[in-house]
Design an enzyme around this catalytic site. Structure first.
Site, short mmCIF file in Angstrom:
data_model
loop_
_atom_site.label_atom_id
_atom_site.label_comp_id
_atom_site.label_asym_id
_atom_site.label_seq_id
_atom_site.Cartn_x
_atom_site.Cartn_y
_atom_site.Cartn_z
N GLU A 196 26.34 0.47 35.92
CA GLU A 196 25.56 -0.07 34.80
C GLU A 196 25.10 1.08 33.91
OE1 GLU A 196 22.56 -2.01 37.10
OE2 GLU A 196 21.42 -0.18 37.47
N ASP A 239 14.66 2.61 32.63
CA ASP A 239 15.74 2.37 31.66
C ASP A 239 15.39 2.86 30.25
OD1 ASP A 239 16.57 0.86 33.89
OD2 ASP A 239 15.93 -1.02 32.99
#
Length: 315
Positions: free
Chosen positions: A197, A28
């Site tokens: 997401e 991420d």
């Protein structure tokens, strides 16, 4: 404590970062430019109960990286106990604000969500800015995770959301709260087709590019898609996929961010991927590759590499 991470290169070829960018399991990643340095803020990829801190990495040229250890952890954030995820940072009024998710809340009854930390230096140490989550409940079905701070002129927006829903909200001037929109709502849903997401937004050529991750984060279906609109509120129709697995190199490529070299049309995608062979659910590493555009403004497929990108000093 900082550790210098050097990339090796021959004298006859430009230095390249090499992928992954550094040792260790990290996911991420958010890539940024602060002054004359590149910064990457990733998630420490491990079991949820072990995700209790954030490290950061800085570089003058995308090749030589300095590790800044534990810039924020659960000993500083009293309401967080695990699952510290997907940081996003921005500088304002001489300080660095660091947005993060914690606790992987599953309902409004749980404590956790999106928090804010602040420091005088992008390498920390950071302190908890609010002493509570900025967003600690569900709105429009979006789990409060995967926050991305987006500056548009003099306005600052927070895009976020898991569980297949994406929201946008406007931050107030000192980042202590949110400003309702003209219709009185605070959270506006901007979910595009197949969104899961990892929202990212940037402006190029006067148009707003919204990028997100699709598929399952634990497997080879994970990938990045995007849409384009004339407003940060969309609507964003899915254009297509631009980053996905290369079975000969790595799988599960996604949850990325974008770096633009200031004053240029040079762009990079910073993302995580699953090396082959993969050693487990949390075996994700951080990589960087070029992101280029066609003449009509569409994004070309991002090609995963082992060599990474050439040195690109900012000074």
């Amino acid at each position: 404590m900082c550790l210098m991470l050097q990339a090796c290169a021959s004298t006859s070829e430009p230095a390249h970062a090499g992928n992954p960018l550094w040792d260790g399991w990290y996911a991420d990643p958010e890539g940024l430019v602060f002054g004359d340095e590149y910064w990457i803020y990733p998630t420490f990829s491990a079991a949820y109960d072990d995700q209790v801190f954030f490290d950061a990495f800085s570089s003058p040229d995308l090749v030589t990286w300095t590790k800044h250890e534990r810039i924020l952890d659960t000993t500083i954030v009293a309401w967080a106990d695990s699952a510290m995820w997907a940081p996003s940072a921005i500088q304002k009024d001489g300080r660095t604000f660091f947005f993060f998710a914690a606790n992987d809340i599953q309902s409004d009854d749980a404590v956790g969500g999106i928090g804010v930390a602040v420091a005088d230096d992008p390498g920390g140490p950071f302190s908890d800015y609010l002493g509570r989550p900025l967003i600690g409940t569900f709105h429009n079905g979006a789990q409060p995770i995967d926050q991305f701070v987006f500056q548009d002129g003099d306005r600052y927006y927070l895009l976020y959301g898991g569980w297949g829903h994406a929201n946008i909200a406007q931050l107030n001037d000192d980042f202590t709260g949110l400003v309702p929109f003209e219709d009185g709502t605070t959270f506006r849903e901007i979910t595009p087709e197949d969104y899961v997401e990892g929202p990212v937004m940037f402006v190029r050529g006067g148009r707003y590019y919204f990028m997100w991750s699709e598929g399952g984060w634990t497997n080879e279906t994970y990938r990045v898609a995007y849409g384009v609109a004339d407003s940060p509120f969309g609507p964003f129709e899915r254009v297509g996929t631009v980053l996905e697995q290369d079975p000969a190199l790595a799988t599960g490529a996604g949850h990325h961010s974008v770096i633009r070299v200031p004053g240029t049309d040079e762009w990079y995608a910073v993302y995580h991927r699953r090396p082959i062979p993969n050693l487990g659910r949390d075996h994700r590493v951080t990589a960087i590759d070029r992101m280029e555009f066609n003449a009509d403004g569409t994004i070309r497929p991002i090609v995963m590499t082992t060599e990474g990108v050439a040195a690109r000093p900012l000074r």
